[in-house]
Motif scaffolding. Structure first.
Motif, PDB file in Angstrom:
ATOM      1  N   LEU A   1       0.820  -1.210   0.000  1.00 46.52           N
ATOM      2  CA  LEU A   1       0.000   0.000   0.000  1.00 46.52           C
ATOM      3  C   LEU A   1       0.853   1.260   0.000  1.00 46.52           C
ATOM      4  CD1 LEU A   1      -2.813   1.237   0.058  1.00 46.52           C
ATOM      5  CD2 LEU A   1      -2.746   1.145   2.553  1.00 46.52           C
ATOM      6  N   SER A   2       1.894   1.289   0.824  1.00 49.39           N
ATOM      7  CA  SER A   2       2.706   2.509   0.910  1.00 49.39           C
ATOM      8  C   SER A   2       3.423   2.812  -0.401  1.00 49.39           C
ATOM      9  CB  SER A   2       3.729   2.388   2.053  1.00 49.39           C
ATOM     10  OG  SER A   2       4.691   1.395   1.776  1.00 49.39           O
ATOM     11  N   LEU A   3       3.689   1.782  -1.208  1.00 48.54           N
ATOM     12  CA  LEU A   3       4.400   1.972  -2.475  1.00 48.54           C
ATOM     13  C   LEU A   3       3.466   2.198  -3.662  1.00 48.54           C
ATOM     14  CD1 LEU A   3       7.126  -0.745  -1.925  1.00 48.54           C
ATOM     15  CD2 LEU A   3       7.584   1.685  -2.301  1.00 48.54           C
ATOM     16  N   THR A   4       2.173   2.060  -3.444  1.00 46.46           N
ATOM     17  CA  THR A   4       1.232   2.231  -4.555  1.00 46.46           C
ATOM     18  C   THR A   4       0.214   3.345  -4.338  1.00 46.46           C
ATOM     19  OG1 THR A   4      -0.174   0.481  -3.609  1.00 46.46           O
ATOM     20  CG2 THR A   4       1.387  -0.175  -5.317  1.00 46.46           C
ATOM     21  N   TRP A   5       0.012   3.770  -3.103  1.00 40.59           N
ATOM     22  CA  TRP A   5      -1.094   4.703  -2.855  1.00 40.59           C
ATOM     23  C   TRP A   5      -0.885   6.055  -3.507  1.00 40.59           C
ATOM     24  CZ3 TRP A   5      -1.788   9.431  -0.390  1.00 40.59           C
ATOM     25  CH2 TRP A   5      -0.683   9.952   0.290  1.00 40.59           C
TER      26      TRP A   5
ATOM     27  N   THR B   1      10.276  -4.205  -6.665  1.00 43.08           N
ATOM     28  CA  THR B   1       9.337  -5.091  -7.376  1.00 43.08           C
ATOM     29  C   THR B   1       7.918  -4.539  -7.457  1.00 43.08           C
ATOM     30  OG1 THR B   1       8.963  -6.299  -5.297  1.00 43.08           O
ATOM     31  CG2 THR B   1      10.635  -7.178  -6.799  1.00 43.08           C
ATOM     32  N   ILE B   2       7.406  -4.026  -6.350  1.00 38.17           N
ATOM     33  CA  ILE B   2       5.987  -3.674  -6.283  1.00 38.17           C
ATOM     34  C   ILE B   2       5.603  -2.535  -7.236  1.00 38.17           C
ATOM     35  CG2 ILE B   2       4.199  -2.729  -4.760  1.00 38.17           C
ATOM     36  CD1 ILE B   2       5.508  -4.450  -2.521  1.00 38.17           C
ATOM     37  N   PRO B   3       6.344  -1.394  -7.267  1.00 39.83           N
ATOM     38  CA  PRO B   3       5.953  -0.350  -8.221  1.00 39.83           C
ATOM     39  C   PRO B   3       6.006  -0.821  -9.679  1.00 39.83           C
ATOM     40  CG  PRO B   3       7.448   0.534  -6.580  1.00 39.83           C
ATOM     41  CD  PRO B   3       7.456  -0.955  -6.420  1.00 39.83           C
ATOM     42  N   LEU B   4       6.973  -1.666  -9.992  1.00 40.90           N
ATOM     43  CA  LEU B   4       7.077  -2.188 -11.359  1.00 40.90           C
ATOM     44  C   LEU B   4       5.915  -3.118 -11.676  1.00 40.90           C
ATOM     45  CD1 LEU B   4      10.930  -2.867 -11.545  1.00 40.90           C
ATOM     46  CD2 LEU B   4       9.660  -0.857 -12.330  1.00 40.90           C
TER      47      LEU B   4
ATOM     48  N   ASP C   1       6.871  13.617  -2.606  1.00 46.28           N
ATOM     49  CA  ASP C   1       6.424  14.970  -2.254  1.00 46.28           C
ATOM     50  C   ASP C   1       7.553  15.993  -2.307  1.00 46.28           C
ATOM     51  OD1 ASP C   1       3.735  14.610  -1.875  1.00 46.28           O
ATOM     52  OD2 ASP C   1       3.897  14.214   0.272  1.00 46.28           O
ATOM     53  N   GLN C   2       8.657  15.658  -1.646  1.00 46.84           N
ATOM     54  CA  GLN C   2       9.718  16.637  -1.428  1.00 46.84           C
ATOM     55  C   GLN C   2      10.674  16.783  -2.606  1.00 46.84           C
ATOM     56  OE1 GLN C   2       9.785  18.448   1.849  1.00 46.84           O
ATOM     57  NE2 GLN C   2       7.770  17.619   1.360  1.00 46.84           N
ATOM     58  N   TYR C   3      10.839  15.701  -3.358  1.00 49.73           N
ATOM     59  CA  TYR C   3      11.857  15.723  -4.407  1.00 49.73           C
ATOM     60  C   TYR C   3      11.329  15.344  -5.785  1.00 49.73           C
ATOM     61  CZ  TYR C   3      14.577  15.746  -0.132  1.00 49.73           C
ATOM     62  OH  TYR C   3      15.059  16.059   1.113  1.00 49.73           O
ATOM     63  N   GLY C   4      10.052  14.965  -5.866  1.00 51.76           N
ATOM     64  CA  GLY C   4       9.448  14.672  -7.164  1.00 51.76           C
ATOM     65  C   GLY C   4       9.787  13.315  -7.751  1.00 51.76           C
ATOM     66  N   TYR C   5      10.351  12.407  -6.918  1.00 52.00           N
ATOM     67  CA  TYR C   5      10.709  11.069  -7.414  1.00 52.00           C
ATOM     68  C   TYR C   5       9.589  10.089  -7.063  1.00 52.00           C
ATOM     69  CZ  TYR C   5      15.372  13.128  -7.795  1.00 52.00           C
ATOM     70  OH  TYR C   5      16.445  13.937  -8.112  1.00 52.00           O
ATOM     71  N   THR C   6       8.750   9.749  -8.035  1.00 53.96           N
ATOM     72  CA  THR C   6       7.642   8.829  -7.789  1.00 53.96           C
ATOM     73  C   THR C   6       8.173   7.432  -7.493  1.00 53.96           C
ATOM     74  OG1 THR C   6       7.441   8.343 -10.146  1.00 53.96           O
ATOM     75  CG2 THR C   6       6.091  10.144  -9.276  1.00 53.96           C
ATOM     76  N   SER C   7       7.328   6.608  -6.880  1.00 54.24           N
ATOM     77  CA  SER C   7       7.769   5.286  -6.427  1.00 54.24           C
ATOM     78  C   SER C   7       8.135   4.356  -7.577  1.00 54.24           C
ATOM     79  CB  SER C   7       6.681   4.629  -5.567  1.00 54.24           C
ATOM     80  OG  SER C   7       5.481   4.491  -6.306  1.00 54.24           O
ATOM     81  N   ASP C   8       7.638   4.641  -8.809  1.00 55.04           N
ATOM     82  CA  ASP C   8       7.973   3.787  -9.945  1.00 55.04           C
ATOM     83  C   ASP C   8       9.045   4.381 -10.848  1.00 55.04           C
ATOM     84  OD1 ASP C   8       6.253   5.816 -10.764  1.00 55.04           O
ATOM     85  OD2 ASP C   8       5.417   4.626 -12.403  1.00 55.04           O
ATOM     86  N   SER C   9       9.590   5.540 -10.453  1.00 57.94           N
ATOM     87  CA  SER C   9      10.670   6.146 -11.240  1.00 57.94           C
ATOM     88  C   SER C   9      11.997   5.485 -10.876  1.00 57.94           C
ATOM     89  CB  SER C   9      10.754   7.649 -10.967  1.00 57.94           C
ATOM     90  OG  SER C   9      11.170   7.895  -9.632  1.00 57.94           O
ATOM     91  N   PRO C  10      12.972   5.443 -11.788  1.00 60.10           N
ATOM     92  CA  PRO C  10      14.270   4.810 -11.481  1.00 60.10           C
ATOM     93  C   PRO C  10      14.932   5.397 -10.237  1.00 60.10           C
ATOM     94  CG  PRO C  10      14.069   5.196 -13.837  1.00 60.10           C
ATOM     95  CD  PRO C  10      12.891   5.868 -13.205  1.00 60.10           C
ATOM     96  N   THR C  11      14.907   6.725 -10.112  1.00 58.31           N
ATOM     97  CA  THR C  11      15.540   7.347  -8.945  1.00 58.31           C
ATOM     98  C   THR C  11      14.756   7.058  -7.674  1.00 58.31           C
ATOM     99  OG1 THR C  11      16.398   9.134 -10.345  1.00 58.31           O
ATOM    100  CG2 THR C  11      16.412   9.502  -7.971  1.00 58.31           C
TER     101      THR C  11
END
Length: 474
Positions: free
Chosen positions: A26-30, A182-185, A288-298
């Motif tokens: 949930l924390s990685l997809t919400w 794994t989960i965001p991918l 939120d703070q840096y703009g790196y979504t959970s499914d982005s490489p960074t």
């Protein structure tokens, strides 16, 4: 000497890994997958994590007693079956919400105007659907640590228990490490629903293996006489001859009369919430703070690095008191408390996460990783204080009481964090703390709380139980 105890330790490790992966989906997809569909805010997510925490806390109060009554083999089996069922159920929340609202597609959910009455209704209905699934998940997950700690007491002598606990407890870090990779991918390629299903099925596989592999040491065909003697080295000659005797039974209410119980419970109350805060909020923080979504490489790399640090360093947490016992001649409790004092200073680094984040998102990732490593090392040792001082009949019960206290601490920090972040974002520059404004100021407040929690917990624990004091039941 056979070494089947390490096979059992490996099973505990994998169970804990699955436990935390189920918790992390949930924390990685919400933020990036679920919130756009259901119009969630930080406060709604905070409410979900808070209710999960409080239900987990209440369930722990009874899960430990259930494991002591049912036994480790059946108790652990049913725990993982229930939480795996709860994990898989999350996949149906979208369908339930659409049926309730009379909508026929995800696109229709997304198309609802943000801020409208319809959007609020969708957010509310979906929140309650997820809450129901989280409660089933919490009910099963509450059995993991009471069962695992009891198994450790059955298969390891006291001097090895913190080390064995640190190994299986590292499953929490490995689960949190594997999850962002794994989960965001999975969610991006197959949909967030299948991410819940695939991770949830792993628990059913483990349950099938457990029911065939596990038996108490005296009954296991894989444990020879030499290993059994090693396992029972703390017992006197009479108890060693009958190692299935777990000692006198202690009533549930009676457990609350011992200061050893309150010491363990307070230590968990002060510190579990810190770990759960970073577990639940770290992906959203980097988004939120840096703009790196959970499914982005960074974004994936940041979370992976964070938990890689936790995994590698926390393994030494259980080995340090073993060194104190074997090389310094300390008793196990004395060695554990000294190790816990050392680890209590790690979270102080959280004070620097937000200031250094102005230079790069990698600084908070590294610092939070070090804080997490300190927590996991602390956790391995605080769990072992229970098996040091209580008879085996009460270990799962007392562990459950402590886990309940930890769940209450987690409820408070997650509920307050969700409300604080929403309020801070609304106030913008009008909300300030230590040179930060808006939501960054909210994060800084929580980081300050995390920084001092372990030192406060250690001081109170040491005050309640200043030296090794095993519980004597007459």
């Amino acid at each position: 000497m056979s070494n089947f105890r390490w096979v059992i330790c490996a099973m505990l490790f994998f169970a804990t890994t699955v436990n935390y992966m189920d918790r992390q989906v949930l924390s990685l997809t919400w933020k990036d997958f679920i919130a756009p569909e259901f119009h969630w805010t930080d406060e709604i997510y905070g409410n979900i994590t808070a209710v999960f925490s409080i239900f987990y806390a209440v369930a722990n109060l009874f899960a430990g007693k259930f494991v002591d009554w049912m036994g480790t083999k059946k108790g652990y089996f049913w725990a993982i079956v229930v939480w795996s069922l709860g994990a898989v159920m999350h996949a149906g929340c979208g369908w339930f919400t659409m049926q309730w609202e009379g909508l026929n597609s995800v696109e229709a959910l997304r198309a609802v105007e943000a801020g409208s009455v319809a959007a609020l209704t969708i957010a509310t209905v979906s929140m309650y659907a997820f809450l129901a699934c989280r409660c089933v998940l919490a009910l099963g997950e509450a059995g993991n640590f009471p069962a695992a700690i009891k198994v450790t007491a059955e298969y390891f002598p006291k001097k090895d228990r913190a080390f064995a606990t640190s190994i299986f407890n590292a499953g929490a870090s490995v689960g949190a490490l594997a999850a962002p990779a794994t989960i965001p991918l999975l969610a991006k390629a197959m949909g967030w629903e299948l991410a819940f299903v695939i991770i949830g099925v792993l628990g059913f596989v483990w349950a099938g293996l457990w029911i065939f592999i596990y038996d108490k040491p005296t009954k296991s065909k894989h444990v020879n006489e030499a290993e059994l003697t090693y396992i029972n080295q703390d017992e006197d000659s009479n108890n060693a001859a009958n190692s299935d005797d777990e000692g006198p039974a202690i009533g549930f209410a009676k457990c609350f009369t011992f200061r050893q119980t309150w010491s363990f419970a307070f230590g968990k109350f002060m510190t579990d919430g810190v770990w759960w805060f970073f577990l639940f909020w770290a992906p959203a923080y980097f988004s939120d703070q840096y703009g790196y979504t959970s499914d982005s490489p960074t974004g994936i790399a940041l979370i992976f690095t964070l938990y890689a640090i936790v995994t590698v360093l926390s393994m030494f947490g259980g080995y340090l008191p073993k060194l104190f016992v074997e090389q310094k001649g300390m008793n196990p409790y004395q060695g554990r408390m000294l190790a816990m004092l050392i680890f209590a200073f790690f979270p102080v680094l959280a004070l620097f996460a937000q200031p250094l984040g102005a230079y790069s998102a990698w600084w908070p990732a590294i610092i939070i990783g070090l804080v997490g490593a300190g927590h996991q090392a602390w956790s391995a040792n605080i769990f072992s204080t229970v098996s040091d001082m209580f008879p085996k009949t009460a270990i799962a019960t007392v562990t459950g009481i402590g886990a309940m206290a930890g769940g209450l601490g987690s409820f408070l920090i997650n509920k307050c964090s969700g409300s604080l972040f929403t309020y801070a974002a609304e106030q913008g520059s009008a909300f300030q703390f230590l040179g930060f404004e808006g939501k960054p100021a909210g994060y800084m407040i929580i980081f300050c709380v995390c920084a001092v929690a372990y030192l406060i917990g250690w001081i109170v624990m040491k005050t309640l139980v200043p030296k090794y004091s095993p519980v004597i039941v007459r």
